[in-house]
Scaffold this motif. Structure first.
Motif, mmCIF file in Angstrom:
data_model
loop_
_atom_site.group_PDB
_atom_site.id
_atom_site.type_symbol
_atom_site.label_atom_id
_atom_site.label_comp_id
_atom_site.label_asym_id
_atom_site.label_seq_id
_atom_site.Cartn_x
_atom_site.Cartn_y
_atom_site.Cartn_z
ATOM 1 N N ALA A 114 2.893 -6.613 6.866
ATOM 2 C CA ALA A 114 1.453 -6.830 7.039
ATOM 3 C C ALA A 114 0.702 -6.781 5.717
ATOM 4 N N VAL A 115 1.040 -5.854 4.826
ATOM 5 C CA VAL A 115 0.232 -5.650 3.621
ATOM 6 C C VAL A 115 0.560 -6.626 2.492
ATOM 7 N N GLN A 116 1.602 -7.416 2.669
ATOM 8 C CA GLN A 116 1.971 -8.347 1.606
ATOM 9 C C GLN A 116 0.837 -9.313 1.259
ATOM 10 N N SER A 117 0.002 -9.640 2.245
ATOM 11 C CA SER A 117 -1.086 -10.601 2.005
ATOM 12 C C SER A 117 -2.401 -9.921 1.642
ATOM 13 N N TRP A 118 -2.411 -8.592 1.525
ATOM 14 C CA TRP A 118 -3.644 -7.879 1.216
ATOM 15 C C TRP A 118 -3.971 -8.008 -0.277
ATOM 16 N N PRO A 119 -5.228 -7.860 -0.632
ATOM 17 C CA PRO A 119 -5.586 -7.823 -2.057
ATOM 18 C C PRO A 119 -5.105 -6.522 -2.695
ATOM 19 N N GLY A 120 -5.192 -6.442 -4.012
ATOM 20 C CA GLY A 120 -4.851 -5.209 -4.705
ATOM 21 C C GLY A 120 -3.397 -5.068 -5.078
ATOM 22 N N GLU A 121 -2.601 -6.142 -4.923
ATOM 23 C CA GLU A 121 -1.178 -6.097 -5.288
ATOM 24 C C GLU A 121 -0.509 -4.830 -4.763
ATOM 25 N N PRO A 122 -0.422 -4.683 -3.448
ATOM 26 C CA PRO A 122 0.076 -3.422 -2.879
ATOM 27 C C PRO A 122 1.472 -3.046 -3.364
ATOM 28 N N VAL A 123 1.609 -1.772 -3.710
ATOM 29 C CA VAL A 123 2.906 -1.183 -4.029
ATOM 30 C C VAL A 123 3.339 -0.385 -2.804
ATOM 31 N N CYS A 124 4.414 -0.821 -2.133
ATOM 32 C CA CYS A 124 4.890 -0.123 -0.946
ATOM 33 C C CYS A 124 5.956 0.899 -1.339
ATOM 34 N N LEU A 125 5.840 2.080 -0.762
ATOM 35 C CA LEU A 125 6.797 3.154 -1.042
ATOM 36 C C LEU A 125 7.722 3.323 0.149
ATOM 37 N N ASP A 126 9.017 3.192 -0.061
ATOM 38 C CA ASP A 126 9.982 3.350 1.023
ATOM 39 C C ASP A 126 9.944 4.772 1.562
ATOM 40 N N PRO A 127 10.247 4.935 2.882
ATOM 41 C CA PRO A 127 10.155 6.272 3.492
ATOM 42 C C PRO A 127 10.983 7.318 2.759
ATOM 43 N N GLY A 128 12.278 7.059 2.586
ATOM 44 C CA GLY A 128 13.124 7.962 1.801
ATOM 45 C C GLY A 128 13.037 9.419 2.196
ATOM 46 N N THR A 129 13.009 9.715 3.519
ATOM 47 C CA THR A 129 12.836 11.101 3.976
ATOM 48 C C THR A 129 13.968 12.017 3.531
ATOM 49 N N ASP A 130 15.148 11.454 3.263
ATOM 50 C CA ASP A 130 16.269 12.289 2.819
ATOM 51 C C ASP A 130 16.696 11.927 1.401
ATOM 52 N N ASN A 131 15.804 11.286 0.667
ATOM 53 C CA ASN A 131 16.100 10.827 -0.687
ATOM 54 C C ASN A 131 15.156 11.514 -1.660
ATOM 55 N N ALA A 132 15.716 12.364 -2.506
ATOM 56 C CA ALA A 132 14.877 13.166 -3.409
ATOM 57 C C ALA A 132 14.062 12.290 -4.351
ATOM 58 N N GLU A 133 14.647 11.210 -4.817
ATOM 59 C CA GLU A 133 13.929 10.332 -5.746
ATOM 60 C C GLU A 133 12.743 9.657 -5.064
#
Length: 398
Positions: A242-261
């Motif tokens: 959904a956010v790919q077409s939004w303004p502001g060049e969205p940076v999406c953060l993967d959930p990574g609930t078990d990933n320390a990085e």
């Protein structure tokens, strides 16, 4: 040491996090003599829980969504209660998601003598106060996250302990880490708006179009605006698309609930954001911990709005406002949750980001910052009652 068996039920990411911390607390006190079964997500399964079905199956909110999936939910309620009764644990602990959890407890109590604990007190201070009395018929003990909740529960006849909120124990990124995030993403010194659409499919479906409209308006006023969008597991791909077409060049953060990085990157993004536009929920406390000023929105289906709107007892549902006993965080709820209203509030907060800082600090203090880990406090509160709770060895009543 006597072996203990705890049956735990969580139905959404926040409950999975609470359940994992509780399991850690139990293991800290009982070592390997405690075993777990029930329903949970990735954090709980990583600690040894074998979930009897996928947690996402019951992560549903809103009367309309519940009615549409009523048969499935009813079957899962029965399946969960059956599993608990068959396991004969020392205690059953249901976590949040009262639409599901309290029905499971009711089913268990109708057919056995198992002890039931509910973790996260229902918001009887906000609407439907009679729920406390009704749940007392099948819940023995409540673990409360908020300091003002125990009197509501004890007045209804249940034991209740304030155990603190887990947000106070979570790491907060440094300014250096926030700066590194801005540099790595190419955001630099641009105004950074964090957008948090929610973690439940039903709420995301309602909120995404409104948030898109709000972001578009904010970007028109601030052409240099950048966006960062943390993704929640059950709705990650829906939101990412959904956010790919939004303004502001969205940076999406993967959930990574078990990933320390991934978790460290998310914390850095929270700290780096100048302002947040969020769907109402416990994420407000994560933002407060990071010191990120916020605007909160929430809407739901027509049926839910009609029912809940008439029953609401408080003028705010934002946890920072409630715990700090202030009204510094702007909210736009129900029919007031429009793209125009959210955009106006967001621009106002961006112009005066310091107005919420005192309320956010007070909130963290009142939620137990600097005290014992809430997961350990929750485990201790449950274990303290085991002496009076002899394992019932109940026989199921079919």
């Amino acid at each position: 040491m006597t072996a203990r068996h705890v049956f735990v039920v969580a139905g959404e990411p926040s409950g999975d996090k609470l359940g994992a911390a509780l399991m850690d607390g139990m293991r800290a006190r009982l070592g390997d003599t405690v075993q777990f079964s029930g329903v949970g997500g990735p954090l709980m399964t990583a600690r040894g829980l074998s979930s009897i079905f996928p947690m996402d199956d019951i992560s549903i909110m809103g009367l309309g969504a519940i009615l549409r999936q009523y048969r499935t939910l009813k079957a899962r309620i029965r399946q969960t209660a059956d599993a608990a009764i068959a396991a004969q644990p020392d205690v059953v602990i249901t976590i949040d998601l009262p639409e599901f959890s309290l029905r499971v407890a009711k089913e268990i109590k109708a057919r056995s003598d198992l002890r039931c604990v509910h973790y996260v007190a229902p918001t009887v201070w906000a609407w439907r106060p009679g729920r406390a009395t009704r749940m007392a018929a099948h819940v023995d003990h409540v673990l409360a996250l908020l300091p003002f909740e125990p009197p509501y529960m004890t007045a209804a006849g249940m034991a209740c302990d304030f155990v603190g909120h887990p947000v106070v124990t979570e790491p907060v990124a440094t300014e250096a880490e926030a700066g590194a995030f801005r540099a790595e993403t190419g955001i630099g010194d641009a105004p950074l708006l964090m957008v948090l659409p929610g973690s439940r499919r039903s709420e995301v479906a309602h909120m995404l179009p409104i948030l898109e409209g709000a972001v578009t308006r904010v970007a028109e006023a601030r052409p240099d605006l950048r966006l960062v969008v943390p993704l929640a597991g059950p709705v990650a791909e829906t939101v990412r698309t959904a956010v790919q077409s939004w303004p502001g060049e969205p940076v999406c953060l993967d959930p990574g609930t078990d990933n320390a990085e991934a978790l460290a990157r998310k914390r850095a993004a929270f700290k780096a954001a100048d302002t947040a536009l969020a769907t109402s929920g416990t994420v407000a406390l994560e933002l407060a911990a990071a010191g990120t000023p916020m605007v909160i929105g929430y809407t739901m289906g027509w049926l839910s709005r009609q029912v809940i709107g008439r029953l609401l007892l408080t003028d705010t549902v934002n946890l920072v406002n409630l715990v700090s006993d202030t009204r510094t965080v702007p909210e736009r709820i129900g029919t007031d949750c429009t793209a125009e209203a959210l955009a106006e509030a967001t621009l106002s907060v961006m112009a005066d980001p310091g107005a919420q800082q005192d309320a956010m600090r007070l909130t963290m203090e009142r939620l137990g910052a600097g005290g014992a880990d809430p997961g350990l406090r929750a485990a201790d509160a449950v274990l303290a009652r085991f002496g009076a709770w002899k394992k019932p060895g109940a026989t199921a009543r079919l």
